[in-house]
Design an enzyme around this catalytic site. Structure first.
Site, PDB file in Angstrom:
ATOM      1  N   CYS A   1      64.287 -51.971  34.339  1.00 54.87           N
ATOM      2  CA  CYS A   1      63.620 -53.135  34.898  1.00 54.87           C
ATOM      3  C   CYS A   1      62.143 -53.147  34.548  1.00 54.87           C
ATOM      4  CB  CYS A   1      63.803 -53.148  36.410  1.00 54.87           C
ATOM      5  SG  CYS A   1      63.017 -54.539  37.231  1.00 54.87           S
TER       6      CYS A   1
ATOM      7  N   CYS B   1      53.685 -57.422  30.101  1.00 50.54           N
ATOM      8  CA  CYS B   1      52.396 -58.100  29.904  1.00 50.54           C
ATOM      9  C   CYS B   1      51.296 -57.581  30.816  1.00 50.54           C
ATOM     10  CB  CYS B   1      52.550 -59.599  30.119  1.00 50.54           C
ATOM     11  SG  CYS B   1      52.872 -60.068  31.838  1.00 50.54           S
TER      12      CYS B   1
ATOM     13  N   CYS C   1      26.730 -18.512  20.248  1.00 51.61           N
ATOM     14  CA  CYS C   1      27.841 -18.479  21.204  1.00 51.61           C
ATOM     15  C   CYS C   1      28.880 -17.410  20.884  1.00 51.61           C
ATOM     16  CB  CYS C   1      28.518 -19.838  21.264  1.00 51.61           C
ATOM     17  SG  CYS C   1      29.286 -20.359  19.706  1.00 51.61           S
TER      18      CYS C   1
ATOM     19  N   CYS D   1      23.651  10.716  41.317  1.00 56.47           N
ATOM     20  CA  CYS D   1      24.104  11.960  41.935  1.00 56.47           C
ATOM     21  C   CYS D   1      25.191  11.635  42.966  1.00 56.47           C
ATOM     22  CB  CYS D   1      22.923  12.637  42.610  1.00 56.47           C
ATOM     23  SG  CYS D   1      23.384  13.969  43.746  1.00 56.47           S
TER      24      CYS D   1
ATOM     25  N   CYS E   1      31.117  -6.726   7.608  1.00 53.95           N
ATOM     26  CA  CYS E   1      32.581  -6.623   7.571  1.00 53.95           C
ATOM     27  C   CYS E   1      33.221  -7.862   6.953  1.00 53.95           C
ATOM     28  CB  CYS E   1      33.142  -6.395   8.974  1.00 53.95           C
ATOM     29  SG  CYS E   1      33.044  -7.852  10.052  1.00 53.95           S
TER      30      CYS E   1
ATOM     31  N   CYS F   1      28.908 -17.593  14.868  1.00 57.32           N
ATOM     32  CA  CYS F   1      27.690 -18.207  15.397  1.00 57.32           C
ATOM     33  C   CYS F   1      26.957 -17.195  16.272  1.00 57.32           C
ATOM     34  CB  CYS F   1      28.047 -19.448  16.206  1.00 57.32           C
ATOM     35  SG  CYS F   1      26.639 -20.193  17.063  1.00 57.32           S
TER      36      CYS F   1
END
Length: 514
Positions: A315, A331, A265, A183, A257, A262
């Site tokens: 370098c 290396c 989820c 209300c 459809c 799943c």
């Protein structure tokens, strides 16, 4: 190691056209704009280990269940259907909880739900009326016109009809409220029931009100879920699946459809991968997939702090900006040990770089492992999209076969069946790689990978056949049907073995399922 050997394929070549799909039937009409092909349960209704029982409900079915629940509770409590509806909405359609609370303290339950019982104890439905009140002024719009129509519920907080209608319309249409339309009086906690809404709302608003009621009924029930397909109005009822079961089952359901998803989820069908791993995988792909290839090709890790570094000059003398450690780009060894021979690095096997190279190798191996599974996952996702586009051209091929080979429309349905099975297998294969990424290496994993390999080979063979020219397809109908049946069988075997492993707790993971 796998469940079916290559010789088993030959078994599919021995029967007639009529018995090649005895294992599972197909309905091509189910394959519309859905994400895949719908598995039709066997006629004997015996579920396979990877299947769950479910029921598809229409809007009419949902409303019938609502009315049945209202009638049942009204008969027990001796209240009107209007009041019982308000109570069930307040308790989120949990009849057991409502009955338990009402038995302990009925007045408190009624008050918390915003119900005021009439003199007859609320047994009969309330009849509201719209009427003018002499000398009345609306507290909302301050209108005091003579003969103005007004409305009030049991609390007698009266407002003009125009303001009350606008209030109800705003609550329903703008706020999407149906459970707790109170209300507008202040302070007041009484709730407008269906009779009040019917009196105040026009047809459009009232229809929307009942649509929202239907939604709350489905959302509040643990074993009901709306189909997530666009514009679908069906719901799925699956009583045998709860949230605590999702680490041991992949509850795939098929809506009327045509959409498969799943139940746990709400994501599109992701068998055989369980929900928690699918969510982890999707998040990892969204976070990592775009940059992983570039990182692998263009960066190395600092051997001290493992920060990712990009070489920005010619370098080989590198200085980590994070920890200031100096090392050789070639290396990964300490730069101090290179002396002046930076231009001809021969320190790869020196002890100074062994640990650094080992750590970097582990990091690269982890990235390479992810890319291995991601690339195959993405490849099947792309192939599934292409196969779906191929299906759109299938009807044209089927029409051409009719006109050139004299086959009937029923006889050329094997192409539609092959296309449907092909896309379903692609989707399954896609998620086998997400599942395999998190599996710990053991004998069970080897068996899973063998089944995965067999299915993948079968899918590729069928895909090659499906892309043959139309005239050649007509002469190789039996082979297409055999390959279709074989692909479907391989998929069933893979899903069956995986589902049994989940139920028996045989699978071990490299990641926590939290």
């Amino acid at each position: 190691m796998s469940d079916v050997s290559d010789d088993d394929y030959d078994d599919f070549e021995q029967g007639s056209d009529d018995d090649r799909f005895d294992d599972e039937s197909y309905d091509v009409s189910d394959y519309g704009d859905n994400d895949g092909f719908e598995d039709v349960q066997p006629e004997n209704n015996k579920l396979r280990p990877y299947e769950v029982p479910f029921e598809v409900l229409s809007i009419q079915d949902i409303q019938q269940r609502q009315n049945a629940q209202i009638d049942q509770v009204a008969g027990i409590l001796g209240l009107s259907k209007q009041h019982v509806t308000t109570l069930l909405l307040h308790y989120k359609w949990n009849s057991d909880k409502l009955l338990e609370k009402y038995t302990d303290d009925p007045e408190r339950v009624l008050g918390s739900a915003g119900i005021h019982l009439s003199e007859n104890g609320g047994i009969d439905d309330i009849m509201y009326e719209i009427k003018p009140v002499p000398g009345f002024m609306c507290d909302i719009c301050c209108d005091d016109s003579d003969g103005m129509e007004t409305f009030a519920i049991e609390c007698e907080h009266r407002f003009c009809l125009s303001c009350y209608k606008q209030y109800v319309s705003q609550k329903i249409m703008d706020e999407g409220e149906s459970r707790n339309i109170q209300c507008p009086g202040t302070p007041c906690s009484l709730v407008l029931n269906d009779s009040a809404v019917r009196l105040l709302a026009d047809d459009t608003v009232y229809a929307r009100y009942h649509t929202l009621l239907d939604r709350t009924f489905v959302l509040d029930h643990e074993h009901l879920r709306w189909c997530p397909a666009p514009n679908c109005e069906y719901a799925i009822k699956c009583d045998d699946v709860s949230m605590k079961d999702l680490n041991s089952i992949v509850p795939t359901v098929h809506c009327a459809c045509g959409h498969s998803f799943c139940f746990g989820c709400g994501l599109p069908d992701h068998q055989p991968c369980i929900c928690v791993l699918v969510k982890k995988w999707i998040k990892k792909c969204e976070d990592d997939s775009e940059t992983a290839n570039w990182i692998s090709a263009n960066t190395k890790e600092c051997p001290k702090c493992m920060a990712t570094i990009e070489k920005n000059g010619g370098c080989n003398h590198m200085t980590c900006r994070k920890c200031k450690h100096e090392f050789c780009w070639i290396c990964i060894g300490q730069w101090a040990e290179h002396g002046t021979s930076w231009y001809n690095c021969s320190r790869y096997d020196e002890k100074s770089g062994v640990e650094a190279r080992t750590n970097q190798a582990k990091s690269r191996a982890s990235l390479d492992r992810y890319l291995h599974y991601y690339n195959r996952y993405a490849n099947h996702e792309q192939s599934a999209r292409l196969d779906k586009e191929l299906y759109l051209r299938t009807e044209k091929k089927m029409t051409q076969l009719q006109s050139t080979s004299g086959m009937s429309w029923i006889e050329v349905q094997y192409l539609a069946q092959a296309s449907a099975v092909l896309q379903e297998c692609r989707r399954t294969l896609k998620f086998t790689y997400a599942f395999a990424f998190y599996l710990a290496r053991n004998n069970e994993t080897h068996i899973f990978e063998d089944n995965q390999k067999d299915l993948e080979m079968a899918v590729e063979h069928l895909s090659e056949l499906f892309e043959l020219p139309t005239q050649e397809l007509a002469t190789r109908k039996v082979e297409v049907m055999d390959r279709t049946a074989y692909c479907n069988k391989r998929r069933q075997l893979l899903l069956t073995d995986t589902a049994k492993g989940l139920q028996e707790g045989r699978w071990k993971y490299q990641s926590d399922l939290d």
